[in-house]
Design a protein around this motif. Structure first.
Motif, PDB file in Angstrom:
ATOM      1  N   SER A 177      17.392 -26.593 -18.138  1.00  0.00           N
ATOM      2  CA  SER A 177      16.526 -25.916 -17.287  1.00  0.00           C
ATOM      3  C   SER A 177      16.789 -25.738 -15.795  1.00  0.00           C
ATOM      4  O   SER A 177      17.739 -26.450 -15.325  1.00  0.00           O
ATOM      5  CB  SER A 177      15.314 -27.082 -17.175  1.00  0.00           C
ATOM      6  OG  SER A 177      14.530 -26.664 -16.277  1.00  0.00           O
ATOM      7  N   GLU A 178      16.297 -24.777 -14.944  1.00  0.00           N
ATOM      8  CA  GLU A 178      16.661 -24.639 -13.615  1.00  0.00           C
ATOM      9  C   GLU A 178      15.260 -25.205 -12.902  1.00  0.00           C
ATOM     10  O   GLU A 178      15.656 -25.182 -11.704  1.00  0.00           O
ATOM     11  CB  GLU A 178      16.764 -23.185 -13.671  1.00  0.00           C
ATOM     12  CG  GLU A 178      17.791 -22.357 -14.206  1.00  0.00           C
ATOM     13  CD  GLU A 178      19.131 -22.801 -13.327  1.00  0.00           C
ATOM     14  OE1 GLU A 178      19.163 -22.693 -12.136  1.00  0.00           O
ATOM     15  OE2 GLU A 178      20.245 -22.811 -13.910  1.00  0.00           O
ATOM     16  N   GLU A 179      14.466 -25.640 -13.532  1.00  0.00           N
ATOM     17  CA  GLU A 179      13.238 -26.026 -12.583  1.00  0.00           C
ATOM     18  C   GLU A 179      13.526 -27.444 -11.869  1.00  0.00           C
ATOM     19  O   GLU A 179      14.154 -28.310 -12.448  1.00  0.00           O
ATOM     20  CB  GLU A 179      12.064 -26.541 -13.967  1.00  0.00           C
ATOM     21  CG  GLU A 179      10.771 -26.627 -12.981  1.00  0.00           C
ATOM     22  CD  GLU A 179       9.602 -26.910 -13.902  1.00  0.00           C
ATOM     23  OE1 GLU A 179       9.040 -27.875 -13.586  1.00  0.00           O
ATOM     24  OE2 GLU A 179       9.654 -26.242 -14.859  1.00  0.00           O
TER      25      GLU A 179
END
Length: 143
Positions: free
Chosen positions: A105-107
């Protein structure tokens, strides 16, 4: 820094600060079954279940007290991760788990990187666990 983890016998008298991680907390390690380790344990009149038998990953060999006899042991990548996690403090272990989850994830990337640095996770571990480029790490943790 060395590429080997190290086994050593720690002082377990009450009030002593136990460096490293007791082997009993790491789960089964293949190296404990080798003739070299068995001979070393026999020479010290102990076995792999002893609470005094500790291990440190390669980057923490400086934790071994001076004058303590040590034995280098090779670990698989999976075993090395178990040793590192078993020896991590609770806040560091929690953040390391989050960093492993982050790979997918990049969140919340920046907040997690700051949190990891603030928790005391070394930069090389953050890079290893999260897969981020080392140049993407913030230079100072947020407080």
């Amino acid at each position: 820094m060395t590429d080997d983890a190290y086994l050593f016998l720690a002082d377990t008298t009450p009030g002593s600060d136990l460096p490293g991680t007791p082997v009993s907390l790491t789960g089964e390690l293949e190296c404990l079954q080798t003739p070299a380790v068995q001979a070393w344990l026999d020479a010290h009149e102990t076995d792999a279940t002893s609470p005094a038998l500790c291990i440190v990953p390669p980057e923490q060999t400086g934790m071994i007290p001076d004058g303590v006899e040590r034995l280098p042991v090779p670990l698989t990548e999976e075993e090395l991760e178990r040793v590192r996690r078993a020896g991590a403090t609770d806040p560091v272990a929690v953040v390391e788990e989050e960093l492993l989850s982050y790979r997918d994830s990049e969140e919340g990337r920046d907040a997690l990187l700051h949190k990891a640095l603030a928790a005391g996770v070394p930069a090389h571990r953050i890079v290893e666990l999260s897969g981020v480029d080392p140049t993407a790490l913030p230079t100072a943790p947020r407080v």
